[in-house]
Scaffold this active site. Structure first.
Site, mmCIF file in Angstrom:
data_model
loop_
_atom_site.group_PDB
_atom_site.id
_atom_site.type_symbol
_atom_site.label_atom_id
_atom_site.label_comp_id
_atom_site.label_asym_id
_atom_site.label_seq_id
_atom_site.Cartn_x
_atom_site.Cartn_y
_atom_site.Cartn_z
ATOM 1 N N TYR A 1 -55.725 89.376 11.274
ATOM 2 C CA TYR A 1 -57.253 88.945 10.697
ATOM 3 C C TYR A 1 -57.294 89.655 9.473
ATOM 4 O O TYR A 1 -57.829 89.012 8.466
ATOM 5 C CB TYR A 1 -58.061 89.389 11.547
ATOM 6 C CG TYR A 1 -59.609 89.059 11.510
ATOM 7 C CD1 TYR A 1 -59.907 87.950 11.522
ATOM 8 C CD2 TYR A 1 -60.327 90.282 10.961
ATOM 9 C CE1 TYR A 1 -61.330 87.870 11.206
ATOM 10 C CE2 TYR A 1 -61.615 90.078 10.745
ATOM 11 C CZ TYR A 1 -62.144 88.880 10.886
ATOM 12 O OH TYR A 1 -63.417 88.747 10.442
ATOM 13 N N LYS B 1 -58.192 87.838 5.779
ATOM 14 C CA LYS B 1 -59.407 88.135 5.115
ATOM 15 C C LYS B 1 -58.920 88.788 3.658
ATOM 16 O O LYS B 1 -59.874 88.581 2.527
ATOM 17 C CB LYS B 1 -60.338 89.126 5.806
ATOM 18 C CG LYS B 1 -61.028 88.387 7.010
ATOM 19 C CD LYS B 1 -61.850 87.180 6.555
ATOM 20 C CE LYS B 1 -62.459 86.701 7.881
ATOM 21 N NZ LYS B 1 -63.102 85.263 7.476
HETATM 22 N N1 LIG Z 1 -68.971 89.452 13.581
HETATM 23 C C1 LIG Z 1 -68.527 90.318 12.529
HETATM 24 O O1 LIG Z 1 -68.553 91.519 12.899
HETATM 25 C C2 LIG Z 1 -67.870 89.666 11.219
HETATM 26 C C3 LIG Z 1 -67.300 90.807 10.296
HETATM 27 C C4 LIG Z 1 -66.865 90.280 9.135
HETATM 28 C C5 LIG Z 1 -66.636 89.083 8.959
HETATM 29 N N2 LIG Z 1 -66.779 88.155 9.948
HETATM 30 C C6 LIG Z 1 -66.659 86.643 9.457
HETATM 31 O O2 LIG Z 1 -67.849 85.838 9.603
HETATM 32 C C7 LIG Z 1 -67.664 84.480 10.009
HETATM 33 C C8 LIG Z 1 -68.797 84.317 11.127
HETATM 34 O O3 LIG Z 1 -68.222 85.249 12.277
HETATM 35 P P1 LIG Z 1 -69.226 85.423 13.521
HETATM 36 O O4 LIG Z 1 -68.974 86.415 13.913
HETATM 37 O O5 LIG Z 1 -70.394 84.600 13.443
HETATM 38 O O6 LIG Z 1 -68.126 84.322 14.608
HETATM 39 P P2 LIG Z 1 -68.452 83.611 15.676
HETATM 40 O O7 LIG Z 1 -67.175 83.281 16.407
HETATM 41 O O8 LIG Z 1 -69.650 84.066 16.507
HETATM 42 O O9 LIG Z 1 -68.985 82.167 15.381
HETATM 43 C C9 LIG Z 1 -68.144 81.141 14.602
HETATM 44 C C10 LIG Z 1 -68.433 79.801 14.530
HETATM 45 O O10 LIG Z 1 -67.336 79.046 13.726
HETATM 46 C C11 LIG Z 1 -67.077 77.791 14.586
HETATM 47 N N3 LIG Z 1 -65.734 77.679 14.268
HETATM 48 C C12 LIG Z 1 -64.651 78.375 14.845
HETATM 49 N N4 LIG Z 1 -63.382 77.686 14.203
HETATM 50 C C13 LIG Z 1 -63.844 76.353 13.602
HETATM 51 C C14 LIG Z 1 -63.305 75.709 12.938
HETATM 52 N N5 LIG Z 1 -61.934 75.431 12.927
HETATM 53 N N6 LIG Z 1 -63.871 74.430 12.335
HETATM 54 C C15 LIG Z 1 -65.357 74.439 12.384
HETATM 55 N N7 LIG Z 1 -66.106 75.614 12.916
HETATM 56 C C16 LIG Z 1 -65.436 76.360 13.705
HETATM 57 C C17 LIG Z 1 -67.267 78.490 16.031
HETATM 58 O O11 LIG Z 1 -67.329 77.299 16.713
HETATM 59 C C18 LIG Z 1 -68.412 78.980 15.925
HETATM 60 O O12 LIG Z 1 -69.792 78.411 16.070
HETATM 61 C C19 LIG Z 1 -66.196 84.546 10.223
HETATM 62 O O13 LIG Z 1 -65.360 84.079 9.125
HETATM 63 C C20 LIG Z 1 -65.782 86.062 10.418
HETATM 64 O O14 LIG Z 1 -64.334 86.238 10.156
HETATM 65 C C21 LIG Z 1 -67.468 88.443 11.197
#
Ligand SMILES: NC(=O)c1ccc[n+]([C@@H]2O[C@H](COP(=O)([O-])OP(=O)(O)OC[C@H]3O[C@@H](n4cnc5c(N)ncnc54)[C@H](O)[C@@H]3O)[C@@H](O)[C@H]2O)c1
Length: 269
Positions: free
Chosen positions: A165, A169
């Site tokens: 991961y 990133k």
């Molecule tokens: N939650 C955290 O703490 C956190 C921290 C840093 C970065 N992020 C980043 O923020 C973004 C959102 O994270 P989140 O926590 O909301 O994740 P989540 O898993 O809660 O939601 C992600 C959404 O993306 C959709 N998705 C997944 N694969 C897909 C694809 N191939 N095509 C289209 N849609 C797709 C899923 O169905 C889901 O609705 C991600 O890129 C994640 O890496 C999250």
């Protein structure tokens, strides 16, 4: 102010159009809602059709101008159809948020090739295709275009159990720098938001993976990661949406090639 009142006020001034990938739930959903409140017409998008329909209903019921597209970010055709949908439906494309991403949690020596492909296909190929689709449209439009990528604290720091991961990133961060330079001549700004530990379904799965791989108690990983946050609490999706709102707004027109941390005080860069 109620959602409906806000939607009425927004509609009178709304001219700009935003796309948010992976916006059925989690951070993407909070970002889509915030941009709708900010006055954008918003195209929400996700691979999960059921959740996307629920999100569309919620935003439409609140009176916002939204349209929903089912798609997979790792498919180039889907990404170009998504950008085209925004233009066909709302007339233009001003902001494209490459939000969709997946986590991967495993001891490094156990990572299989199929998992490397899965994570890089979504987290990198998805961002590359989304950026191409957005830039092809934005370069032929007037005004400043904004491409905004989901990075992470894991794009600035390495974490045990999260090597794949983190690698994906870090790649998003490098890609943000390079495309900011290359797309500047078209008046396209490229920036990224780097959340910390946010309360979404992604972190529920990360926590569960620590239970499976490391023998942790449920919530132990969450507590370890969040206990030292200087702001004194875990991150909520709206904390992230606040930053993306700024990056999508005219207030950030002089900012490009930046990968901005929003983590309550975890990683200092
Ligand atoms: N939650 C955290 O703490 C956190 C921290 C840093 C970065 N992020 C980043 O923020 C973004 C959102 O994270 P989140 O926590 O909301 O994740 P989540 O898993 O809660 O939601 C992600 C959404 O993306 C959709 N998705 C997944 N694969 C897909 C694809 N191939 N095509 C289209 N849609 C797709 C899923 O169905 C889901 O609705 C991600 O890129 C994640 O890496 C999250």
């Amino acid at each position: 102010m109620s959602d409906n009142q806000n939607a009425q006020d927004s509609k009178t001034t709304a001219t700009k159009v935003a796309v948010v990938t992976g916006s059925a739930v989690g951070l993407g959903n909070a970002i889509a809602k915030r941009l709708a409140h900010d006055g954008f017409k918003v195209v929400i998008h996700d691979i999960n059709e059921d959740n996307l329909k629920k999100a569309e209903k919620e935003l439409t019921d609140a009176g916002f101008d939204v349209s929903a597209v089912v798609g997979n970010v790792l498919k180039r055709d889907d990404q170009f159809k998504l950008a085209k949908h925004a233009v066909d439906t709302f007339g233009r494309l001003d902001v494209f948020v490459n939000n969709a991403g997946v986590e991967s949690v495993a001891p490094f020596l156990e990572i299989e090739e199929s998992e490397i492909d899965r994570v890089f296909d979504i987290n990198i190929k998805g961002v590359i295709f989304g950026t191409q689709a957005a830039a092809e449209q934005m370069k032929n439009q007037d005004g400043i275009g904004k491409i905004i990528n989901a990075c992470s604290i894991a794009g600035h720091e390495g974490y045990e159990m999260l090597s794949l991961y983190c690698a994906s990133k870090f790649a998003v961060r490098a890609f943000t720098y390079a495309t900011a330079k290359e797309l500047a001549k078209y008046d396209i700004r490229v920036n990224a938001y780097c959340p910390g530990v946010a309360d979404t379904s992604m972190w529920e799965r990360i926590d569960q993976a620590f239970v499976e791989h490391k023998g942790y108690e449920p919530k132990q990983a969450w507590n370890e990661f969040t206990s030292g946050i200087l702001a004194g609490r875990p991150q909520q999706p709206n904390d992230v949406a606040n930053l993306v709102s700024f990056l999508a707004s005219e207030d950030s027109d002089y900012i490009t090639g930046q990968t901005i941390l929003t983590d309550g005080g975890m990683v200092f860069r």
